[in-house]
Design an enzyme around this catalytic site. Sequence first.
Site, PDB file in Angstrom:
ATOM      1  N   CYS A 194       0.795  -1.240   0.000  1.00  0.00           N
ATOM      2  CA  CYS A 194       0.000   0.000   0.000  1.00  0.00           C
ATOM      3  C   CYS A 194       0.821   1.282   0.000  1.00  0.00           C
ATOM      4  CB  CYS A 194      -0.927   0.020   1.210  1.00  0.00           C
ATOM      5  SG  CYS A 194      -2.190  -1.242   1.101  1.00  0.00           S
TER       6      CYS A 194
HETATM    7  C1  UDX Z   1      -0.568  -0.249   5.663  1.00  0.00           C
HETATM    8  C2  UDX Z   1      -1.507   0.632   6.495  1.00  0.00           C
HETATM    9  O1  UDX Z   1      -1.084   0.623   7.868  1.00  0.00           O
HETATM   10  C3  UDX Z   1      -2.943   0.165   6.346  1.00  0.00           C
HETATM   11  O2  UDX Z   1      -3.805   1.031   7.078  1.00  0.00           O
HETATM   12  C4  UDX Z   1      -3.286   0.211   4.854  1.00  0.00           C
HETATM   13  O3  UDX Z   1      -4.603  -0.137   4.594  1.00  0.00           O
HETATM   14  C5  UDX Z   1      -2.343  -0.712   4.094  1.00  0.00           C
HETATM   15  O4  UDX Z   1      -1.000  -0.267   4.310  1.00  0.00           O
HETATM   16  P1  UDX Z   1       0.600  -2.616   5.896  1.00  0.00           P
HETATM   17  O5  UDX Z   1       1.136  -2.370   4.526  1.00  0.00           O
HETATM   18  O6  UDX Z   1       0.061  -3.964   6.211  1.00  0.00           O
HETATM   19  O7  UDX Z   1      -0.567  -1.572   6.209  1.00  0.00           O
HETATM   20  O8  UDX Z   1       1.811  -2.370   6.893  1.00  0.00           O
HETATM   21  P2  UDX Z   1       2.185  -1.391   8.095  1.00  0.00           P
HETATM   22  O9  UDX Z   1       2.197  -2.174   9.342  1.00  0.00           O
HETATM   23  O10 UDX Z   1       1.426  -0.148   8.081  1.00  0.00           O
HETATM   24  O11 UDX Z   1       3.733  -1.100   7.713  1.00  0.00           O
HETATM   25  C6  UDX Z   1       4.097  -0.617   6.430  1.00  0.00           C
HETATM   26  C7  UDX Z   1       5.596  -0.466   6.324  1.00  0.00           C
HETATM   27  O12 UDX Z   1       6.053   0.611   7.109  1.00  0.00           O
HETATM   28  C8  UDX Z   1       6.410  -1.688   6.749  1.00  0.00           C
HETATM   29  O13 UDX Z   1       7.439  -1.901   5.828  1.00  0.00           O
HETATM   30  C9  UDX Z   1       6.970  -1.279   8.105  1.00  0.00           C
HETATM   31  O14 UDX Z   1       8.184  -1.925   8.396  1.00  0.00           O
HETATM   32  C10 UDX Z   1       7.160   0.207   7.912  1.00  0.00           C
HETATM   33  N1  UDX Z   1       7.116   0.986   9.167  1.00  0.00           N
HETATM   34  C11 UDX Z   1       5.967   1.078   9.892  1.00  0.00           C
HETATM   35  C12 UDX Z   1       8.246   1.682   9.591  1.00  0.00           C
HETATM   36  O15 UDX Z   1       9.296   1.634   8.945  1.00  0.00           O
HETATM   37  N2  UDX Z   1       8.166   2.441  10.728  1.00  0.00           N
HETATM   38  C13 UDX Z   1       7.043   2.536  11.464  1.00  0.00           C
HETATM   39  O16 UDX Z   1       7.050   3.250  12.472  1.00  0.00           O
HETATM   40  C14 UDX Z   1       5.899   1.828  11.030  1.00  0.00           C
END
Ligand code: UDX
Length: 421
Positions: A264
Amino acid sequence: MRICLIGCGYVGSVTGVCLADLGHEIMIVDTDASKVAQLNSGKTPIYEPELEELLQKNHKRISATTDTHTAVLNSDITFICVGTPSNPDGSINLDFVLSASHDVGKALRDKSGFHLVIVKSTVLPGTTAGPVKDVLEQASGKKAFVDFGLASNPEFLREGSAVGDFLKPDRIIIGVADLRSKQVLEELYADFTCPKLFSTIPVAEMIKYVSNAFLATKISFANEIGNICKKQGIDTEEVFKGVGMDHRINPAFFRSGIGFGGSCFPKDVRALIARAQELGMDPKILRSVTEVNEEQPLKLITLLEKHVPDPRGKKIGVLGLAFKPDTDDIRDSRAIPIVEKLLQKGATVLAYDPMAMGNFKKIFPTVNYASSAKDILAADAVLIATEWRDFEELDYSGKIVIDGRRVENARKGSVYEGVCW
Ligand code: UDX
């Protein structure tokens, strides 16, 4: 209600199974007959914690088919949950959404009585009430908002906690343009106690993009600040702990590291940039969010070269290939540019991930894959790309470790460098 969902990927499977658990009759449609067979035999086509148990518990209320026509005729509402991949220029590809809309429209032609079509797929503002509506009207010979309902109801599910996110959301966003559609959605979500925001359809579509773009911005911001902190010997995590205590800011999504991946954030930010550019604008902040995210994983290589000046011929271990822990999904995983760069530099890559190696092998068939995380420690240096819990348990003593995700125990390496700390 009798609910039809088109597409049995993350969104369709999770939404369908959770709605069945709330007592609805569910029909899931997919063009892939093997996924349909899987669902009908009680297996989910994707890995998501709790989902398979919930599918089996509710199997009497869930059926899957490749036949959109029958599913629409035998349901009251249809959720379109198909993928919206990126085109090479970053804009979104609506082929799946429009072909699903076409099939639903054809079924609506033969249906008497009100049917509500809801777009759950992530689509840019103007899509639902534009091309989707046009295709539905053309294929059905009927009028949207009059003969059939049309609405937008974006999802905010995180992989790995999608079931919990669906059943206990922060909010439900519903974009509508006619009263009947609104009433059906009010009834569908009546038991949810969270705030429900009813808006116009384009506002609902935009809320989804802005939510993801903002979270991605928080991460790139945390990474840029993390880079500045590292140069000054300041612990960025401590900094964000203090920053997040301000209720206007909130501590979530401030974890510095090697950036965001997944299905996403990268795609949605790209699509919003492409939309702004189409409008003749230069979205500077969004472009920087992407730029920081592209540079961040390569910082691991720069740090590695501080300790292993020429990685050519060296065995470099990569711990974690999934875009985040608890998933086998490698879409836009930050491990991809890291492994690419290591290979370019002539290193011998030894990689391990508890779940994602099968998917990673499809794009990197020549990389060596270890059978356990422990085996990675035999490499000349170890890079940590995903913070799987198991990686906290390893004995890093005597190792060169470059950490992109803050695995605390890895600090016990003889050489330890964090990307932002
Ligand atoms: C995300 C959104 O959270 C969700 O609401 C949307 O509908 C789809 O995209 P998701 O892709 O499952 O969900 O993962 P998420 O847990 O949000 O993490 C996304 C990425 O960001 C990961 O690669 C994670 O490692 C990274 N991340 C997240 C960080 O680097 N730092 C953070 O503080 C949080």
